[in-house]
Design a protein around this motif. Structure first.
Motif, short mmCIF file in Angstrom:
data_model
loop_
_atom_site.label_atom_id
_atom_site.label_comp_id
_atom_site.label_asym_id
_atom_site.label_seq_id
_atom_site.Cartn_x
_atom_site.Cartn_y
_atom_site.Cartn_z
N ARG A 195 -30.11 7.35 -24.81
CA ARG A 195 -30.19 8.72 -25.35
C ARG A 195 -29.12 9.61 -24.73
NH1 ARG A 195 -35.89 11.19 -25.49
NH2 ARG A 195 -34.88 12.54 -27.01
N PHE A 196 -28.84 9.40 -23.45
CA PHE A 196 -27.80 10.15 -22.76
C PHE A 196 -26.45 9.93 -23.45
CE2 PHE A 196 -24.63 10.85 -19.46
CZ PHE A 196 -25.10 11.94 -18.75
N LYS A 197 -26.10 8.66 -23.67
CA LYS A 197 -24.82 8.33 -24.30
C LYS A 197 -24.77 8.86 -25.73
CE LYS A 197 -21.53 4.72 -25.28
NZ LYS A 197 -21.07 3.37 -25.02
N LYS A 198 -25.85 8.70 -26.48
CA LYS A 198 -25.90 9.17 -27.86
C LYS A 198 -25.69 10.68 -27.94
CE LYS A 198 -28.68 9.17 -32.01
NZ LYS A 198 -29.95 8.86 -32.63
N PHE A 199 -26.23 11.41 -26.98
CA PHE A 199 -26.10 12.86 -26.94
C PHE A 199 -24.63 13.29 -26.96
CE2 PHE A 199 -25.61 16.84 -24.57
CZ PHE A 199 -26.44 17.68 -25.30
N TYR A 200 -23.78 12.52 -26.28
CA TYR A 200 -22.35 12.86 -26.17
C TYR A 200 -21.52 12.37 -27.35
CZ TYR A 200 -23.04 14.54 -21.44
OH TYR A 200 -23.46 15.26 -20.35
N GLY A 201 -22.11 11.61 -28.25
CA GLY A 201 -21.34 11.13 -29.40
C GLY A 201 -20.19 10.24 -28.96
N ASP A 202 -18.99 10.54 -29.43
CA ASP A 202 -17.81 9.74 -29.13
C ASP A 202 -17.13 10.11 -27.81
OD1 ASP A 202 -18.15 8.36 -31.50
OD2 ASP A 202 -16.86 9.72 -32.63
N ALA A 203 -17.66 11.07 -27.09
CA ALA A 203 -17.01 11.53 -25.85
C ALA A 203 -17.05 10.46 -24.75
CB ALA A 203 -17.66 12.81 -25.34
N ILE A 204 -18.08 9.61 -24.76
CA ILE A 204 -18.18 8.52 -23.79
C ILE A 204 -17.94 7.22 -24.53
CG2 ILE A 204 -19.66 7.32 -22.14
CD1 ILE A 204 -21.17 9.96 -21.74
N THR A 205 -16.82 6.56 -24.24
CA THR A 205 -16.45 5.35 -24.97
C THR A 205 -16.92 4.07 -24.28
OG1 THR A 205 -14.30 5.25 -23.89
CG2 THR A 205 -14.43 6.46 -25.98
N GLY A 206 -17.28 4.16 -23.03
CA GLY A 206 -17.71 2.97 -22.29
C GLY A 206 -19.21 2.98 -22.05
N SER A 207 -19.61 2.24 -21.05
CA SER A 207 -21.04 2.12 -20.73
C SER A 207 -21.55 3.31 -19.93
CB SER A 207 -21.27 0.83 -19.93
OG SER A 207 -20.60 0.92 -18.69
N VAL A 208 -22.86 3.50 -19.99
CA VAL A 208 -23.55 4.50 -19.17
C VAL A 208 -24.61 3.75 -18.37
CG1 VAL A 208 -25.12 6.48 -19.19
CG2 VAL A 208 -23.19 6.41 -20.77
N THR A 209 -24.58 3.94 -17.05
CA THR A 209 -25.56 3.32 -16.17
C THR A 209 -26.33 4.42 -15.45
OG1 THR A 209 -24.07 1.44 -15.83
CG2 THR A 209 -25.91 1.68 -14.28
N ARG A 210 -27.65 4.32 -15.49
CA ARG A 210 -28.50 5.31 -14.82
C ARG A 210 -29.06 4.72 -13.54
NH1 ARG A 210 -34.18 7.45 -17.27
NH2 ARG A 210 -35.05 5.83 -15.92
N TYR A 211 -28.96 5.50 -12.46
CA TYR A 211 -29.55 5.13 -11.18
C TYR A 211 -30.62 6.16 -10.84
CZ TYR A 211 -25.46 2.15 -10.83
OH TYR A 211 -24.49 1.20 -11.07
#
Length: 118
Positions: A43-59
């Motif tokens: 959901r975090f990555k989807k919120f940003y649309g195309d602004a984040i092109t790689g992976s998102v890792t949550r800690y």
């Protein structure tokens, strides 16, 4: 009720190369479980649309009621390579404050500025 993340948590950020690091801190321990449940990597990555092109890792950092998101490919190739100033980590961390969180009515008193929420 749905509220913007700014009423549930605050953020801090940093950037290095093409990676943005965004930490989300719940205002109170009572609100932290809502963040863990609803602010997922997907959901975090989807919120940003195309602004984040790689992976998102949550800690998860449970002892301080925080989550740290490491976002690869989030800065247009790197801060010094991009002409788009909006991609800097601080702009990304401010943007996520608009993410909507579902908050049960009984937790309303723990929100920041609950009087501003309809």
């Amino acid at each position: 009720m749905k509220v913007k993340l700014q009423h549930v948590a605050h953020t801090r950020s940093g950037d290095k190369g093409n990676t943005s690091n965004i930490a989300v801190f719940a205002y109170t321990p009572e609100l932290y479980p809502l963040l863990k449940e609803q602010l997922t990597e997907e959901r975090f990555k989807k919120f940003y649309g195309d602004a984040i092109t790689g992976s998102v890792t949550r800690y998860d950092v449970d002892n301080i009621h925080a989550m740290n998101f490491v976002c690869q490919g989030a800065l247009g190739g790197g801060v010094s390579r991009s002409l788009c100033l909006d991609n800097y980590g601080k702009a990304l961390s401010a943007a996520v404050l608009g993410f909507e969180i579902e908050v049960p009515e009984h937790l309303k008193t723990f929100l920041k500025a609950p009087e501003l929420i309809a």
